[in-house]
Design a protein around this motif. Sequence first.
Motif, PDB file in Angstrom:
ATOM      1  N   ALA A   1       0.835  -1.209   0.000  1.00  0.00           N
ATOM      2  CA  ALA A   1       0.000   0.000   0.000  1.00  0.00           C
ATOM      3  C   ALA A   1       0.865   1.253   0.000  1.00  0.00           C
ATOM      4  CB  ALA A   1      -0.922  -0.013   1.226  1.00  0.00           C
TER       5      ALA A   1
ATOM      6  N   ARG B   1       0.925   4.076  -2.989  1.00  0.00           N
ATOM      7  CA  ARG B   1       0.670   5.495  -2.701  1.00  0.00           C
ATOM      8  C   ARG B   1       1.873   6.352  -3.087  1.00  0.00           C
ATOM      9  NH1 ARG B   1      -2.004   9.479  -0.342  1.00  0.00           N
ATOM     10  NH2 ARG B   1      -0.883  10.999   0.937  1.00  0.00           N
ATOM     11  N   ASN B   2       3.089   5.879  -2.794  1.00  0.00           N
ATOM     12  CA  ASN B   2       4.270   6.654  -3.143  1.00  0.00           C
ATOM     13  C   ASN B   2       4.379   6.873  -4.649  1.00  0.00           C
ATOM     14  OD1 ASN B   2       4.851   6.719  -0.451  1.00  0.00           O
ATOM     15  ND2 ASN B   2       6.770   5.576  -0.579  1.00  0.00           N
TER      16      ASN B   2
ATOM     17  N   ARG C   1       1.899   6.952  -6.717  1.00  0.00           N
ATOM     18  CA  ARG C   1       0.851   7.906  -7.095  1.00  0.00           C
ATOM     19  C   ARG C   1       1.268   9.338  -6.742  1.00  0.00           C
ATOM     20  NH1 ARG C   1      -3.768   9.681  -4.551  1.00  0.00           N
ATOM     21  NH2 ARG C   1      -3.500   8.246  -2.796  1.00  0.00           N
ATOM     22  N   LEU C   2       1.882   9.510  -5.554  1.00  0.00           N
ATOM     23  CA  LEU C   2       2.343  10.832  -5.147  1.00  0.00           C
ATOM     24  C   LEU C   2       3.477  11.326  -6.043  1.00  0.00           C
ATOM     25  CD1 LEU C   2       2.265  10.461  -1.264  1.00  0.00           C
ATOM     26  CD2 LEU C   2       0.981  12.137  -2.588  1.00  0.00           C
TER      27      LEU C   2
ATOM     28  N   THR D   1      -7.506  13.969  -5.705  1.00  0.00           N
ATOM     29  CA  THR D   1      -6.367  13.063  -5.563  1.00  0.00           C
ATOM     30  C   THR D   1      -6.066  12.710  -4.122  1.00  0.00           C
ATOM     31  OG1 THR D   1      -4.803  14.915  -5.482  1.00  0.00           O
ATOM     32  CG2 THR D   1      -5.328  14.008  -7.661  1.00  0.00           C
ATOM     33  N   ARG D   2      -6.709  13.396  -3.165  1.00  0.00           N
ATOM     34  CA  ARG D   2      -6.447  13.209  -1.733  1.00  0.00           C
ATOM     35  C   ARG D   2      -4.989  13.470  -1.417  1.00  0.00           C
ATOM     36  NH1 ARG D   2     -10.837  13.991   0.482  1.00  0.00           N
ATOM     37  NH2 ARG D   2     -10.163  12.947   2.391  1.00  0.00           N
ATOM     38  N   VAL D   3      -4.419  14.497  -2.029  1.00  0.00           N
ATOM     39  CA  VAL D   3      -3.012  14.851  -1.838  1.00  0.00           C
ATOM     40  C   VAL D   3      -2.936  16.236  -1.214  1.00  0.00           C
ATOM     41  CG1 VAL D   3      -0.821  15.380  -2.988  1.00  0.00           C
ATOM     42  CG2 VAL D   3      -2.180  13.412  -3.721  1.00  0.00           C
TER      43      VAL D   3
ATOM     44  N   ALA E   1      -2.958   9.060   4.386  1.00  0.00           N
ATOM     45  CA  ALA E   1      -3.326   8.467   3.097  1.00  0.00           C
ATOM     46  C   ALA E   1      -4.830   8.418   2.889  1.00  0.00           C
ATOM     47  CB  ALA E   1      -2.733   7.058   2.994  1.00  0.00           C
ATOM     48  N   SER E   2      -5.564   8.433   4.005  1.00  0.00           N
ATOM     49  CA  SER E   2      -7.023   8.381   3.900  1.00  0.00           C
ATOM     50  C   SER E   2      -7.658   9.764   3.891  1.00  0.00           C
ATOM     51  CB  SER E   2      -7.581   7.561   5.081  1.00  0.00           C
ATOM     52  OG  SER E   2      -7.034   6.264   5.072  1.00  0.00           O
TER      53      SER E   2
END
Length: 397
Positions: free
Chosen positions: A63, A67-68, A70-71, A161-163, A386-387
């Motif tokens: 996970a 995520r990394n 994607r970031l 993007t939840r970033v 991340a959430s």
Amino acid sequence: MTAEDRREALGAIERGVDWSQVVQLAEQHRCLPLLHKHAAAGDIPIDAVPFPVRGRLDRRANAIAVRNLRLTAELGTIVRELEAHGIPVLPLKGPVVAQTVYGSLALRPIGDLDILCSREDLANAIARLSALGYEPTNPQLNKRVEKMHTSHHVALFSSATRVLVELHFRMYSPFFGAPVELPSVAPRLHRMSLAGTEMSALCPEDLLVHLCIHGSGHAWERLEWLCAVAELVRSGNIRDWARVADWADELRARRLVALGLWLSASVLGAPAPPHSIRPDRRTLAMARRIEARIANDPRRHESALELARIALHTDASIGARFRSVWHACVVPKKNDFVALPLPDVLWPMYYAIRPVRLVARLLGMPPASATATGHAVGGLEPRVNASGRPLNNRLKS
């Protein structure tokens, strides 16, 4: 891991470990990908790890890697967008550090994206990020950024993007030594390719100083911060130690750099720094306290007073330290604006509100806005995991 590291790990396993505690500590200290890597490579006997724990390690490590990636892709999109509009930027920490230090984007958990731009480009950079779907976490703060003498960044969040992006106009808070802006470091930057995007990065010597100041400012509460320093020193890429010492002196932070280098050597066995960056007596005493906390109470967080004491442990003059205390305790900060929004005409009242809020916090009286707005105690700027849930960052209080 060295042969001695493997012997010590095996000895600990033979004496008996609580694997659920091991995994929890690894997550808390952001070292879970490293734990998973060494277990998968056999440096930690895989048969000694209970099967459910192996599954949990696999899931969490995967996970984090996803995520990394994607970031990192999002960082590339942002850098291309800003540079295409004539806005030079410097990514800080995050994917750049993961790739530079560990040689892998998967081995360092990334929470958000930190990007440095010049103060003159800040408004334009915010506009370009808005075009990408990022919105300020508190729009009123951006309007007052020039008055926030103790601030060094604004935060923007993309719900798509939840970033979370922290857009810096100074590399450090003025509370930590000299403020550093992009033009002052631009001549020493180099270009690197990350996930197909060319972007600027600090040279290894400047990156080492940056990591030491960052970790020392947080009292080295996460072991991964020390791991990054140790790996960078071990890499052999630090070829100009005089440059390390000179920039630490420019930032009035040689003691903070010496603290990080000493801890990476004493706790993680990294090569000792040259004598020119060895800790003095006061710094060594501080290192011993941090070593004891890591060894005996690795879950404990330092108090706000201890964080402030470490932050003041710089090479700055007495007058500079007094100004730092004045800025921290009296000059309004973004947390005060969030906790108690006032119209601009009442701006001077913040100089009285700031000390009152600090005293209330020391007495254990969190402001009502802490629960009402989702901010941490003290009105801290929201950070998300991340959430997308807010995280506490006590250093910025």
